[in-house]
Design a protein around this motif. Structure first.
Motif, mmCIF file in Angstrom:
data_model
loop_
_atom_site.group_PDB
_atom_site.id
_atom_site.type_symbol
_atom_site.label_atom_id
_atom_site.label_comp_id
_atom_site.label_asym_id
_atom_site.label_seq_id
_atom_site.Cartn_x
_atom_site.Cartn_y
_atom_site.Cartn_z
ATOM 1 N N LEU A 70 22.979 37.942 -15.368
ATOM 2 C CA LEU A 70 21.696 37.218 -15.050
ATOM 3 C C LEU A 70 20.622 36.876 -15.960
ATOM 4 O O LEU A 70 19.773 36.253 -16.273
ATOM 5 C CB LEU A 70 21.198 37.832 -13.544
ATOM 6 C CG LEU A 70 21.792 37.429 -12.443
ATOM 7 C CD1 LEU A 70 21.330 38.192 -11.221
ATOM 8 C CD2 LEU A 70 21.887 35.997 -12.096
ATOM 9 N N SER A 71 20.364 38.253 -16.832
ATOM 10 C CA SER A 71 19.293 38.169 -17.644
ATOM 11 C C SER A 71 19.822 37.019 -19.028
ATOM 12 O O SER A 71 19.051 36.521 -19.241
ATOM 13 C CB SER A 71 19.350 39.506 -18.295
ATOM 14 O OG SER A 71 18.990 40.640 -17.506
ATOM 15 N N ASP A 72 21.260 37.223 -19.241
ATOM 16 C CA ASP A 72 21.559 36.240 -20.280
ATOM 17 C C ASP A 72 21.476 34.752 -19.760
ATOM 18 O O ASP A 72 20.958 33.855 -20.515
ATOM 19 C CB ASP A 72 22.920 36.510 -20.609
ATOM 20 C CG ASP A 72 23.221 37.737 -21.307
ATOM 21 O OD1 ASP A 72 22.441 38.425 -21.800
ATOM 22 O OD2 ASP A 72 24.410 38.296 -21.284
ATOM 23 N N ASN A 73 21.730 34.584 -18.465
ATOM 24 C CA ASN A 73 21.703 33.146 -17.941
ATOM 25 C C ASN A 73 20.038 32.842 -17.777
ATOM 26 O O ASN A 73 19.629 31.784 -18.127
ATOM 27 C CB ASN A 73 22.100 33.412 -16.470
ATOM 28 C CG ASN A 73 22.234 31.878 -15.858
ATOM 29 O OD1 ASN A 73 22.420 30.842 -16.566
ATOM 30 N ND2 ASN A 73 22.065 31.697 -14.652
ATOM 31 N N THR A 77 13.429 21.192 -11.753
ATOM 32 C CA THR A 77 14.596 22.029 -11.216
ATOM 33 C C THR A 77 15.068 23.067 -11.883
ATOM 34 O O THR A 77 15.348 24.212 -11.561
ATOM 35 C CB THR A 77 15.868 20.870 -11.049
ATOM 36 O OG1 THR A 77 15.571 19.803 -10.524
ATOM 37 C CG2 THR A 77 17.001 21.688 -10.751
ATOM 38 N N THR A 78 14.875 22.870 -13.228
ATOM 39 C CA THR A 78 14.893 24.098 -14.146
ATOM 40 C C THR A 78 14.028 25.083 -14.017
ATOM 41 O O THR A 78 14.403 26.290 -13.992
ATOM 42 C CB THR A 78 15.015 23.633 -15.805
ATOM 43 O OG1 THR A 78 16.075 22.393 -15.855
ATOM 44 C CG2 THR A 78 15.727 24.682 -16.454
ATOM 45 N N GLU A 79 12.936 24.775 -13.758
ATOM 46 C CA GLU A 79 11.880 25.904 -13.539
ATOM 47 C C GLU A 79 12.125 26.422 -12.266
ATOM 48 O O GLU A 79 11.875 27.890 -12.330
ATOM 49 C CB GLU A 79 10.325 25.001 -13.467
ATOM 50 C CG GLU A 79 9.782 24.747 -15.059
ATOM 51 C CD GLU A 79 8.662 23.863 -14.819
ATOM 52 O OE1 GLU A 79 8.248 23.578 -13.800
ATOM 53 O OE2 GLU A 79 8.183 23.737 -15.974
ATOM 54 N N ASN A 80 12.693 25.786 -11.220
ATOM 55 C CA ASN A 80 12.813 26.537 -9.882
ATOM 56 C C ASN A 80 14.104 27.507 -10.255
ATOM 57 O O ASN A 80 14.044 28.641 -9.752
ATOM 58 C CB ASN A 80 13.187 25.522 -8.856
ATOM 59 C CG ASN A 80 12.060 24.684 -8.422
ATOM 60 O OD1 ASN A 80 11.047 25.163 -8.621
ATOM 61 N ND2 ASN A 80 12.329 23.444 -8.323
ATOM 62 N N LYS A 81 15.143 26.999 -10.931
ATOM 63 C CA LYS A 81 16.240 28.020 -11.157
ATOM 64 C C LYS A 81 15.849 29.016 -11.914
ATOM 65 O O LYS A 81 16.208 30.446 -11.656
ATOM 66 C CB LYS A 81 17.292 27.296 -12.084
ATOM 67 C CG LYS A 81 18.033 26.128 -11.090
ATOM 68 C CD LYS A 81 19.048 25.409 -11.880
ATOM 69 C CE LYS A 81 19.903 24.547 -11.047
ATOM 70 N NZ LYS A 81 20.912 23.705 -11.933
ATOM 71 N N LEU A 90 12.724 30.402 -11.791
ATOM 72 C CA LEU A 90 12.213 31.375 -11.027
ATOM 73 C C LEU A 90 13.051 32.230 -10.082
ATOM 74 O O LEU A 90 12.796 33.300 -9.751
ATOM 75 C CB LEU A 90 11.177 30.517 -10.306
ATOM 76 C CG LEU A 90 10.431 31.277 -9.012
ATOM 77 C CD1 LEU A 90 9.375 32.300 -9.802
ATOM 78 C CD2 LEU A 90 9.237 30.118 -8.264
ATOM 79 N N ASP A 91 14.106 31.383 -9.576
ATOM 80 C CA ASP A 91 15.328 32.149 -8.670
ATOM 81 C C ASP A 91 15.796 33.300 -9.641
ATOM 82 O O ASP A 91 15.887 34.191 -8.789
ATOM 83 C CB ASP A 91 16.170 31.193 -8.233
ATOM 84 C CG ASP A 91 15.411 30.065 -7.012
ATOM 85 O OD1 ASP A 91 14.267 30.370 -6.645
ATOM 86 O OD2 ASP A 91 15.952 29.099 -6.939
ATOM 87 N N ALA A 92 16.091 32.749 -10.673
ATOM 88 C CA ALA A 92 16.800 33.847 -11.456
ATOM 89 C C ALA A 92 15.814 35.116 -11.685
ATOM 90 O O ALA A 92 16.391 36.413 -11.702
ATOM 91 C CB ALA A 92 17.325 33.255 -12.831
ATOM 92 N N ASN A 93 14.512 34.916 -12.213
ATOM 93 C CA ASN A 93 13.720 36.074 -12.277
ATOM 94 C C ASN A 93 13.671 36.926 -11.028
ATOM 95 O O ASN A 93 13.591 38.245 -11.022
ATOM 96 C CB ASN A 93 12.337 35.326 -12.651
ATOM 97 C CG ASN A 93 12.447 34.958 -14.217
ATOM 98 O OD1 ASN A 93 13.102 35.336 -14.881
ATOM 99 N ND2 ASN A 93 11.652 34.208 -14.575
ATOM 100 N N THR A 94 13.372 36.441 -9.978
ATOM 101 C CA THR A 94 13.278 36.761 -8.659
ATOM 102 C C THR A 94 14.501 37.739 -8.351
ATOM 103 O O THR A 94 14.353 38.672 -8.031
ATOM 104 C CB THR A 94 13.251 35.803 -7.615
ATOM 105 O OG1 THR A 94 12.112 35.230 -7.709
ATOM 106 C CG2 THR A 94 13.104 36.434 -6.238
ATOM 107 N N GLU A 95 15.768 37.080 -8.717
ATOM 108 C CA GLU A 95 16.822 37.934 -8.431
ATOM 109 C C GLU A 95 17.118 39.080 -9.381
ATOM 110 O O GLU A 95 17.516 40.209 -8.924
ATOM 111 C CB GLU A 95 18.200 37.011 -8.467
ATOM 112 C CG GLU A 95 19.736 37.647 -8.193
ATOM 113 C CD GLU A 95 20.480 36.735 -8.052
ATOM 114 O OE1 GLU A 95 21.915 36.981 -7.819
ATOM 115 O OE2 GLU A 95 20.264 35.422 -8.579
ATOM 116 N N ILE A 96 16.563 38.716 -10.610
ATOM 117 C CA ILE A 96 16.488 39.963 -11.755
ATOM 118 C C ILE A 96 15.662 41.056 -11.167
ATOM 119 O O ILE A 96 15.903 42.338 -11.219
ATOM 120 C CB ILE A 96 16.032 39.544 -12.860
ATOM 121 C CG1 ILE A 96 17.181 38.525 -13.656
ATOM 122 C CG2 ILE A 96 15.801 40.390 -14.070
ATOM 123 C CD1 ILE A 96 16.730 37.737 -14.740
ATOM 124 N N SER A 97 14.601 40.777 -10.477
ATOM 125 C CA SER A 97 13.834 41.775 -10.020
ATOM 126 C C SER A 97 14.183 42.656 -9.126
ATOM 127 O O SER A 97 14.333 43.739 -8.849
ATOM 128 C CB SER A 97 12.243 41.422 -9.480
ATOM 129 O OG SER A 97 11.615 40.475 -10.684
#
Length: 217
Positions: free
Chosen positions: A95-98, A178-182, A184-191
Protein backbone atom coordinates in the motif's frame (compact mmCIF):
# COMPACT_ATOMS: atom_id res chain seq x y z
CA UNK A 1 33.45 -49.50 102.63
CA UNK A 2 35.96 -48.57 105.22
CA UNK A 3 38.85 -46.24 104.60
CA UNK A 4 41.19 -49.19 104.83
CA UNK A 5 39.28 -51.07 102.15
CA UNK A 6 39.46 -48.08 99.80
CA UNK A 7 43.18 -48.07 100.20
CA UNK A 8 43.37 -51.75 99.17
CA UNK A 9 44.41 -52.01 95.49
CA UNK A 10 42.41 -55.19 94.93
CA UNK A 11 39.24 -53.56 96.24
CA UNK A 12 39.80 -50.48 94.10
CA UNK A 13 40.38 -52.65 91.07
CA UNK A 14 37.09 -54.49 91.67
CA UNK A 15 35.28 -51.17 92.12
CA UNK A 16 36.67 -49.84 88.85
CA UNK A 17 35.79 -53.11 87.12
CA UNK A 18 32.24 -52.88 88.46
CA UNK A 19 31.90 -49.27 87.34
CA UNK A 20 33.17 -50.13 83.86
CA UNK A 21 30.67 -52.96 83.59
CA UNK A 22 27.81 -50.68 84.70
CA UNK A 23 28.92 -48.01 82.29
CA UNK A 24 29.15 -50.56 79.49
CA UNK A 25 25.66 -51.84 80.26
CA UNK A 26 24.33 -48.31 80.35
CA UNK A 27 25.95 -47.48 77.04
CA UNK A 28 24.57 -50.70 75.54
CA UNK A 29 21.09 -49.88 76.82
CA UNK A 30 21.30 -46.38 75.34
CA UNK A 31 22.56 -47.74 72.02
CA UNK A 32 19.76 -50.28 71.90
CA UNK A 33 17.19 -47.59 72.74
CA UNK A 34 18.42 -45.13 70.11
CA UNK A 35 18.83 -47.91 67.53
CA UNK A 36 15.20 -48.82 68.13
CA UNK A 37 14.15 -45.18 67.84
CA UNK A 38 16.18 -44.73 64.65
CA UNK A 39 14.69 -47.88 63.16
CA UNK A 40 11.19 -46.67 64.02
CA UNK A 41 11.86 -43.28 62.46
CA UNK A 42 13.28 -44.94 59.35
CA UNK A 43 10.14 -47.03 59.02
CA UNK A 44 7.95 -43.96 59.48
CA UNK A 45 9.99 -42.02 56.92
CA UNK A 46 9.86 -44.88 54.45
CA UNK A 47 6.08 -45.17 54.89
CA UNK A 48 5.68 -41.42 54.42
CA UNK A 49 7.85 -41.44 51.28
CA UNK A 50 5.96 -44.40 49.87
CA UNK A 51 2.72 -42.50 50.43
CA UNK A 52 3.62 -38.88 49.60
CA UNK A 53 6.35 -39.09 46.96
CA UNK A 54 4.17 -40.80 44.29
CA UNK A 55 1.39 -38.27 44.88
CA UNK A 56 3.85 -35.42 44.64
CA UNK A 57 5.39 -36.92 41.52
CA UNK A 58 1.93 -37.23 39.97
CA UNK A 59 1.22 -33.61 40.84
CA UNK A 60 4.53 -32.50 39.35
CA UNK A 61 3.92 -34.58 36.21
CA UNK A 62 0.47 -33.06 35.83
CA UNK A 63 1.84 -29.55 36.36
CA UNK A 64 4.65 -30.26 33.89
CA UNK A 65 2.21 -31.56 31.26
CA UNK A 66 -0.02 -28.54 31.78
CA UNK A 67 2.92 -26.16 31.52
CA UNK A 68 4.17 -27.95 28.39
CA UNK A 69 0.73 -27.72 26.79
CA UNK A 70 0.51 -24.03 27.69
CA UNK A 71 3.99 -23.42 26.30
CA UNK A 72 3.04 -25.18 23.04
CA UNK A 73 -0.11 -23.08 22.84
CA UNK A 74 1.94 -19.92 23.43
CA UNK A 75 4.47 -20.98 20.79
CA UNK A 76 1.64 -21.65 18.32
CA UNK A 77 0.08 -18.27 19.09
CA UNK A 78 3.52 -16.69 18.80
CA UNK A 79 4.07 -18.23 15.34
CA UNK A 80 0.60 -17.18 14.25
CA UNK A 81 1.18 -13.61 15.38
CA UNK A 82 4.54 -13.54 13.62
CA UNK A 83 2.86 -14.68 10.39
CA UNK A 84 0.14 -12.04 10.82
CA UNK A 85 2.74 -9.34 11.41
CA UNK A 86 4.67 -10.47 8.31
CA UNK A 87 1.47 -10.47 6.21
CA UNK A 88 0.43 -7.04 7.47
CA UNK A 89 3.93 -5.69 6.83
CA UNK A 90 3.82 -6.95 3.23
CA UNK A 91 0.40 -5.41 2.76
CA UNK A 92 1.62 -2.18 4.34
CA UNK A 93 4.64 -2.04 2.02
CA UNK A 94 2.42 -2.76 -0.99
CA UNK A 95 0.00 0.00 0.00
CA UNK A 96 2.90 2.36 0.66
CA UNK A 97 4.26 1.71 -2.84
CA UNK A 98 0.77 2.18 -4.28
CA UNK A 99 0.39 5.41 -2.32
CA UNK A 100 3.71 6.70 -3.65
CA UNK A 101 2.66 5.83 -7.20
CA UNK A 102 -0.67 7.60 -6.71
CA UNK A 103 1.13 10.60 -5.25
CA UNK A 104 3.44 10.78 -8.27
CA UNK A 105 0.47 10.37 -10.62
CA UNK A 106 -1.37 13.09 -8.74
CA UNK A 107 1.57 15.46 -9.07
CA UNK A 108 1.77 14.72 -12.79
CA UNK A 109 -1.95 15.37 -13.18
CA UNK A 110 -1.67 18.59 -11.20
CA UNK A 111 1.15 19.74 -13.45
CA UNK A 112 -0.85 18.79 -16.55
CA UNK A 113 -3.92 20.46 -15.09
CA UNK A 114 -1.95 23.64 -14.46
CA UNK A 115 -0.60 23.60 -18.01
CA UNK A 116 -4.10 23.13 -19.41
CA UNK A 117 -5.36 25.93 -17.19
CA UNK A 118 -2.66 28.16 -18.66
CA UNK A 119 -3.63 27.05 -22.18
CA UNK A 120 -7.29 27.77 -21.49
CA UNK A 121 -6.37 31.18 -20.11
CA UNK A 122 -4.39 31.96 -23.25
CA UNK A 123 -7.28 30.78 -25.42
CA UNK A 124 -9.73 32.87 -23.44
CA UNK A 125 -7.48 35.88 -23.89
CA UNK A 126 -7.17 35.16 -27.60
CA UNK A 127 -10.91 34.67 -27.83
CA UNK A 128 -11.56 38.03 -26.25
CA UNK A 129 -9.12 39.64 -28.65
CA UNK A 130 -10.89 38.03 -31.60
CA UNK A 131 -14.27 39.07 -30.26
CA UNK A 132 -13.07 42.63 -29.96
CA UNK A 133 -11.51 42.49 -33.42
CA UNK A 134 -14.68 40.94 -34.84
CA UNK A 135 -16.87 43.60 -33.29
CA UNK A 136 -14.50 46.32 -34.44
CA UNK A 137 -14.36 44.97 -37.96
CA UNK A 138 -18.13 44.58 -38.02
CA UNK A 139 -18.60 48.15 -37.00
CA UNK A 140 -16.02 49.55 -39.40
CA UNK A 141 -17.29 47.91 -42.58
CA UNK A 142 -20.42 46.13 -43.60
CA UNK A 143 -18.90 45.33 -47.00
CA UNK A 144 -16.15 43.08 -45.77
CA UNK A 145 -18.36 40.04 -45.59
CA UNK A 146 -15.68 37.67 -46.73
CA UNK A 147 -13.24 38.79 -44.13
CA UNK A 148 -15.93 38.71 -41.52
CA UNK A 149 -16.87 35.19 -42.55
CA UNK A 150 -13.25 34.10 -42.29
CA UNK A 151 -12.88 35.72 -38.93
CA UNK A 152 -16.19 34.25 -37.87
CA UNK A 153 -15.00 30.83 -39.01
CA UNK A 154 -11.76 31.32 -37.09
CA UNK A 155 -13.79 32.44 -34.14
CA UNK A 156 -16.00 29.36 -34.32
CA UNK A 157 -12.92 27.12 -34.59
CA UNK A 158 -11.36 28.76 -31.59
CA UNK A 159 -14.67 28.53 -29.76
CA UNK A 160 -14.86 24.81 -30.57
CA UNK A 161 -11.28 24.32 -29.41
CA UNK A 162 -12.05 26.26 -26.26
CA UNK A 163 -15.12 24.12 -25.53
CA UNK A 164 -13.12 20.95 -26.22
CA UNK A 165 -10.39 22.08 -23.86
CA UNK A 166 -13.02 23.03 -21.31
CA UNK A 167 -14.47 19.51 -21.44
CA UNK A 168 -10.97 18.04 -21.21
CA UNK A 169 -10.32 20.35 -18.30
CA UNK A 170 -13.43 19.08 -16.51
CA UNK A 171 -12.42 15.48 -17.16
CA UNK A 172 -8.96 16.19 -15.77
CA UNK A 173 -10.52 17.81 -12.72
CA UNK A 174 -12.76 14.77 -12.16
CA UNK A 175 -9.81 12.42 -12.59
CA UNK A 176 -7.77 14.56 -10.24
CA UNK A 177 -10.50 14.48 -7.60
CA UNK A 178 -10.85 10.70 -7.97
CA UNK A 179 -7.10 10.25 -7.61
CA UNK A 180 -7.04 12.48 -4.54
CA UNK A 181 -9.85 10.42 -3.00
CA UNK A 182 -7.97 7.20 -3.74
CA UNK A 183 -4.84 8.66 -2.19
CA UNK A 184 -6.80 9.71 0.89
CA UNK A 185 -8.28 6.20 1.18
CA UNK A 186 -4.82 4.67 0.77
CA UNK A 187 -3.36 6.95 3.46
CA UNK A 188 -6.26 6.06 5.78
CA UNK A 189 -5.72 2.36 5.18
CA UNK A 190 -1.97 2.80 5.77
CA UNK A 191 -2.71 4.48 9.11
CA UNK A 192 -5.02 1.59 10.03
CA UNK A 193 -2.34 -0.90 9.03
CA UNK A 194 0.25 0.92 11.14
CA UNK A 195 -2.03 0.75 14.18
CA UNK A 196 -2.77 -2.94 13.50
CA UNK A 197 0.94 -3.76 13.14
CA UNK A 198 1.76 -1.95 16.40
CA UNK A 199 -1.04 -3.84 18.15
CA UNK A 200 0.14 -7.20 16.77
CA UNK A 201 3.74 -6.45 17.74
CA UNK A 202 2.59 -5.59 21.28
CA UNK A 203 0.66 -8.88 21.46
CA UNK A 204 3.69 -10.70 20.10
CA UNK A 205 5.94 -9.20 22.78
CA UNK A 206 3.39 -10.13 25.47
CA UNK A 207 3.24 -13.73 24.22
CA UNK A 208 7.03 -13.93 24.05
CA UNK A 209 7.24 -12.56 27.60
CA UNK A 210 4.70 -15.12 28.86
CA UNK A 211 6.50 -17.87 26.98
CA UNK A 212 9.83 -16.88 28.55
CA UNK A 213 8.26 -16.85 32.02
CA UNK A 214 6.76 -20.31 31.45
CA UNK A 215 10.06 -21.63 30.17
CA UNK A 216 11.93 -20.29 33.23
CA UNK A 217 9.24 -21.74 35.50
Amino acid sequence: LSVASLEDPVVMSKIRQSLREKHARHIADLRAYYDSEIQSLKQQLEAWCNLCVPNRCDQLDSALNEASAHIKALESKNNQLEKQVADWRERFYALSDNSKALQERLEEMRTSHKEKDNTISRLQSRLRELEEAFEKAYKLSDNKNTRLQEENKMFQNLLGEYESLGKEHERVKDTLNTTENKLLDANTEISDLKRTILKLEAQLKQVEHENALKLRH
